[in-house]
Write a protein that holds these residues in place. Structure first.
Motif, PDB file in Angstrom:
ATOM      1  N   GLY A 127      70.887 109.016  31.759  1.00  0.00           N
ATOM      2  CA  GLY A 127      71.702 108.701  32.915  1.00  0.00           C
ATOM      3  C   GLY A 127      72.942 109.560  32.987  1.00  0.00           C
ATOM      4  N   ALA A 128      73.519 109.658  34.174  1.00  0.00           N
ATOM      5  CA  ALA A 128      74.711 110.467  34.353  1.00  0.00           C
ATOM      6  C   ALA A 128      75.878 109.880  33.599  1.00  0.00           C
ATOM      7  CB  ALA A 128      75.048 110.568  35.842  1.00  0.00           C
ATOM      8  N   GLY A 129      76.825 110.715  33.260  1.00  0.00           N
ATOM      9  CA  GLY A 129      78.020 110.233  32.563  1.00  0.00           C
ATOM     10  C   GLY A 129      78.167 110.918  31.227  1.00  0.00           C
ATOM     11  N   LEU A 148      76.430 123.392  28.492  1.00  0.00           N
ATOM     12  CA  LEU A 148      76.273 121.943  28.596  1.00  0.00           C
ATOM     13  C   LEU A 148      77.588 121.232  28.298  1.00  0.00           C
ATOM     14  CD1 LEU A 148      74.308 119.389  28.752  1.00  0.00           C
ATOM     15  CD2 LEU A 148      74.339 119.518  26.259  1.00  0.00           C
ATOM     16  N   ILE A 149      78.233 121.627  27.211  1.00  0.00           N
ATOM     17  CA  ILE A 149      79.445 120.937  26.786  1.00  0.00           C
ATOM     18  C   ILE A 149      80.581 121.169  27.771  1.00  0.00           C
ATOM     19  CG2 ILE A 149      81.247 120.910  25.007  1.00  0.00           C
ATOM     20  CD1 ILE A 149      79.039 121.302  22.942  1.00  0.00           C
ATOM     21  N   THR A 150      80.741 122.402  28.220  1.00  0.00           N
ATOM     22  CA  THR A 150      81.869 122.700  29.115  1.00  0.00           C
ATOM     23  C   THR A 150      81.693 122.084  30.497  1.00  0.00           C
ATOM     24  OG1 THR A 150      80.816 124.816  29.701  1.00  0.00           O
ATOM     25  CG2 THR A 150      82.482 124.842  27.951  1.00  0.00           C
ATOM     26  N   THR A 151      80.446 121.850  30.922  1.00  0.00           N
ATOM     27  CA  THR A 151      80.227 121.302  32.260  1.00  0.00           C
ATOM     28  C   THR A 151      79.963 119.801  32.247  1.00  0.00           C
ATOM     29  OG1 THR A 151      77.858 121.889  32.119  1.00  0.00           O
ATOM     30  CG2 THR A 151      79.337 123.471  33.181  1.00  0.00           C
ATOM     31  N   ARG A 152      79.199 119.311  31.277  1.00  0.00           N
ATOM     32  CA  ARG A 152      78.822 117.896  31.278  1.00  0.00           C
ATOM     33  C   ARG A 152      79.715 117.052  30.365  1.00  0.00           C
ATOM     34  NH1 ARG A 152      72.744 115.386  30.314  1.00  0.00           N
ATOM     35  NH2 ARG A 152      73.339 113.214  30.429  1.00  0.00           N
ATOM     36  N   TYR A 153      80.148 117.634  29.262  1.00  0.00           N
ATOM     37  CA  TYR A 153      80.959 116.904  28.293  1.00  0.00           C
ATOM     38  C   TYR A 153      82.248 117.669  28.017  1.00  0.00           C
ATOM     39  CZ  TYR A 153      76.377 114.798  27.493  1.00  0.00           C
ATOM     40  OH  TYR A 153      75.169 114.191  27.655  1.00  0.00           O
ATOM     41  N   PRO A 154      83.115 117.795  28.992  1.00  0.00           N
ATOM     42  CA  PRO A 154      84.300 118.649  28.834  1.00  0.00           C
ATOM     43  C   PRO A 154      85.286 118.175  27.766  1.00  0.00           C
ATOM     44  CG  PRO A 154      84.434 117.360  30.862  1.00  0.00           C
ATOM     45  CD  PRO A 154      83.044 117.175  30.329  1.00  0.00           C
ATOM     46  N   GLU A 214      65.122 122.844  22.557  1.00  0.00           N
ATOM     47  CA  GLU A 214      64.912 121.445  22.889  1.00  0.00           C
ATOM     48  C   GLU A 214      65.273 120.540  21.709  1.00  0.00           C
ATOM     49  OE1 GLU A 214      62.913 123.927  23.491  1.00  0.00           O
ATOM     50  OE2 GLU A 214      61.635 123.628  25.238  1.00  0.00           O
ATOM     51  N   MET A 215      64.926 121.015  20.519  1.00  0.00           N
ATOM     52  CA  MET A 215      65.196 120.214  19.322  1.00  0.00           C
ATOM     53  C   MET A 215      66.703 120.041  19.103  1.00  0.00           C
ATOM     54  SD  MET A 215      63.269 120.850  15.690  1.00  0.00           S
ATOM     55  CE  MET A 215      61.712 121.048  16.540  1.00  0.00           C
ATOM     56  N   ILE A 216      67.450 121.122  19.271  1.00  0.00           N
ATOM     57  CA  ILE A 216      68.890 121.063  19.074  1.00  0.00           C
ATOM     58  C   ILE A 216      69.543 120.187  20.132  1.00  0.00           C
ATOM     59  CG2 ILE A 216      71.010 122.449  19.234  1.00  0.00           C
ATOM     60  CD1 ILE A 216      69.620 124.629  17.691  1.00  0.00           C
ATOM     61  N   PHE A 217      69.098 120.319  21.376  1.00  0.00           N
ATOM     62  CA  PHE A 217      69.711 119.540  22.446  1.00  0.00           C
ATOM     63  C   PHE A 217      69.428 118.063  22.286  1.00  0.00           C
ATOM     64  CE2 PHE A 217      70.923 123.379  24.134  1.00  0.00           C
ATOM     65  CZ  PHE A 217      71.555 123.247  25.353  1.00  0.00           C
ATOM     66  N   GLU A 218      68.199 117.722  21.905  1.00  0.00           N
ATOM     67  CA  GLU A 218      67.873 116.315  21.714  1.00  0.00           C
ATOM     68  C   GLU A 218      68.689 115.728  20.569  1.00  0.00           C
ATOM     69  OE1 GLU A 218      63.670 116.446  21.206  1.00  0.00           O
ATOM     70  OE2 GLU A 218      63.249 116.262  23.348  1.00  0.00           O
ATOM     71  N   ASP A 219      68.872 116.509  19.499  1.00  0.00           N
ATOM     72  CA  ASP A 219      69.642 116.011  18.369  1.00  0.00           C
ATOM     73  C   ASP A 219      71.113 115.877  18.731  1.00  0.00           C
ATOM     74  OD1 ASP A 219      69.255 115.295  15.504  1.00  0.00           O
ATOM     75  OD2 ASP A 219      70.850 116.762  15.234  1.00  0.00           O
ATOM     76  N   TYR A 220      71.613 116.796  19.541  1.00  0.00           N
ATOM     77  CA  TYR A 220      73.005 116.708  19.983  1.00  0.00           C
ATOM     78  C   TYR A 220      73.227 115.427  20.777  1.00  0.00           C
ATOM     79  CZ  TYR A 220      77.421 117.908  22.224  1.00  0.00           C
ATOM     80  OH  TYR A 220      78.719 117.889  22.664  1.00  0.00           O
ATOM     81  N   GLU A 221      72.321 115.153  21.718  1.00  0.00           N
ATOM     82  CA  GLU A 221      72.436 113.946  22.529  1.00  0.00           C
ATOM     83  C   GLU A 221      72.327 112.693  21.659  1.00  0.00           C
ATOM     84  OE1 GLU A 221      72.158 113.617  26.443  1.00  0.00           O
ATOM     85  OE2 GLU A 221      73.498 115.243  25.889  1.00  0.00           O
ATOM     86  N   THR A 222      71.402 112.701  20.706  1.00  0.00           N
ATOM     87  CA  THR A 222      71.222 111.538  19.838  1.00  0.00           C
ATOM     88  C   THR A 222      72.461 111.281  18.999  1.00  0.00           C
ATOM     89  OG1 THR A 222      68.838 111.949  19.716  1.00  0.00           O
ATOM     90  CG2 THR A 222      69.799 110.547  18.011  1.00  0.00           C
ATOM     91  N   ASN A 223      73.003 112.330  18.410  1.00  0.00           N
ATOM     92  CA  ASN A 223      74.194 112.172  17.575  1.00  0.00           C
ATOM     93  C   ASN A 223      75.376 111.660  18.378  1.00  0.00           C
ATOM     94  OD1 ASN A 223      72.705 113.127  15.483  1.00  0.00           O
ATOM     95  ND2 ASN A 223      73.696 115.121  15.342  1.00  0.00           N
ATOM     96  N   ARG A 224      75.472 112.104  19.617  1.00  0.00           N
ATOM     97  CA  ARG A 224      76.594 111.681  20.454  1.00  0.00           C
ATOM     98  C   ARG A 224      76.526 110.193  20.770  1.00  0.00           C
ATOM     99  NH1 ARG A 224      79.893 111.898  20.968  1.00  0.00           N
ATOM    100  NH2 ARG A 224      80.930 112.550  22.844  1.00  0.00           N
TER     101      ARG A 224
END
Length: 374
Positions: free
Chosen positions: A115-117, A215-221, A358-368
């Motif tokens: 979801g967004a956010g 991703l970080i600079t635009t979605r998670y500033p 894909e693996m790195i991005f999924e792990d980044y999202e999970t850790n967050r």
């Protein structure tokens, strides 16, 4: 009487690709080429001309020369004077951003989006990501969190429509998820082995770095990302330098990379911190206190390996998990990564180049989502 029955259902049509102008088609290819040529515009255009001859990318109405002129007009390239006094063409920051966005689309676009956010922790708290759960209003709750519809409904039920009265007991608020913040250091191995055996491993690694940065600079500033490269030594690079990143004639000083990563993370105020390490080889180098280098490429050197384990344990004491993305799959190297991961209590992924992003991005999202404390 007219028959007003309407048919409902699905209509299937032949797929039609989204229309792209000649410039847009060539620009997609150009962005890919400029990444592989380490930001060298002239080499990328040479490759583009070769592809044009083989696959007829252009026609007499729009040529490669027309494309170059459009790149200039749109601000994607500029002329510059080199150090030797000769002229040349260089890509601009606008192109660098476009390359990062393309990397993000290629990698993150394949992942099932949440979801967004901003990132969520597992616990409800003060934030703006709604969970759908309601609870009674408590003193101190922000008024913008009050669910107006549900509160009015409660007032009607409790007091009746004729004698409408909204009281504190009628108010309910919608639970939100506490937004966590993450400081990440991405370590990229640029030792010579990243281009050995006829396999380009550095390009996928820097594509992941560019996509993660975008991703970080635009979605998670509010998150932070530092990028480190390590060979004989380790040093931080800026996001804008990623398209130009190249492998050097280096050994692999994993310890230096970890030391620099932890130094950077110590300065961050965020509670959640992590290290991502992309590597394909064994640690083979250390810098000694006197400034000299200790190198050994033959097998796993115990002196070097033990230093790596000590760094993993040190990061663990600082609550900094290390996730290693091991590109090579040699059994004895996998054993080293397994022991290193155990020392840090982190994670390891043994993967080839395919699916690395894909693996790195999924792990980044999970850790967050899971590492918020307190």
């Amino acid at each position: 009487m007219k028959n007003n029955n309407k048919r409902k259902g699905f209509v299937f049509k032949t797929y039609e690709a989204v229309h792209q102008s000649p410039f847009e088609k060539l620009f997609e290819i150009f962005k890919e080429l400029i990444t592989h040529t380490f930001g060298d515009f002239d080499e990328a255009i040479d490759w583009l001309r070769s592809l044009d001859k083989e696959y007829k990318l252009t026609d007499e109405n729009y040529t490669i020369d027309d494309f170059i002129e459009d790149l200039k007009k749109k601000g994607y390239i500029k002329e510059e004077i080199k150090g030797d006094g000769t002229g040349g063409t260089k890509i601009t920051p606008k192109t660098e951003r476009a390359i990062r966005q393309q990397a993000l689309n290629h990698i993150f676009g394949k992942i099932k989006r949440s979801g967004a956010g901003n990132h969520k922790s597992k616990s409800p708290g003060i934030g703006d990501e709604h969970t759908g759960d309601l609870r009674a209003y408590q003193f101190g709750d922000a008024l913008d969190k009050v669910s107006v519809t549900e509160s009015i409904r409660n007032a009607q039920i409790n007091n009746g429509i004729d004698n409408f009265n909204l009281t504190e007991n009628d108010l309910v608020v919608e639970e939100t998820m506490h937004k966590s913040q993450m400081s990440t250091v991405l370590m990229i191995d640029i030792s010579h082995s990243m281009i050995l055996y006829g396999e380009d491993r550095i390009t996928p690694a820097k594509k992941v770095a560019m996509a993660l940065a975008e991703l970080i600079t635009t979605r998670y500033p509010k998150d932070t990302l530092d990028i480190i490269v390590f060979g004989n030594d380790a040093w931080a690079i800026k996001i804008k330098d990623l398209p130009y990143l190249q492998v050097g004639p280096y050994h692999t000083n994993t310890v230096a990379g970890l030391q620099l990563a932890m130094d950077l993370l110590r300065r961050k105020r965020n509670t959640n911190k992590q290290i991502f390490m992309i590597t394909d080889g064994k640690p083979s180098c250390l810098r000694l206190p006197d400034g000299q280098y200790y190198k050994n490429s033959n097998g796993l050197d115990k002196y070097i390996v033990n230093k790596c384990y000590a760094m993993g344990q040190q990061a663990r004491k600082l609550n900094i998990p290390i996730t290693t993305f091991m590109i090579a799959q040699d059994p004895y190297l996998m054993q080293f990564i397994k022991a290193f991961t155990k020392a840090n209590q982190g994670k390891a992924f043994y993967t080839g180049l395919k699916g690395l992003g894909e693996m790195i991005f999924e792990d980044y999202e999970t850790n967050r989502k899971k590492r918020i404390r307190g």
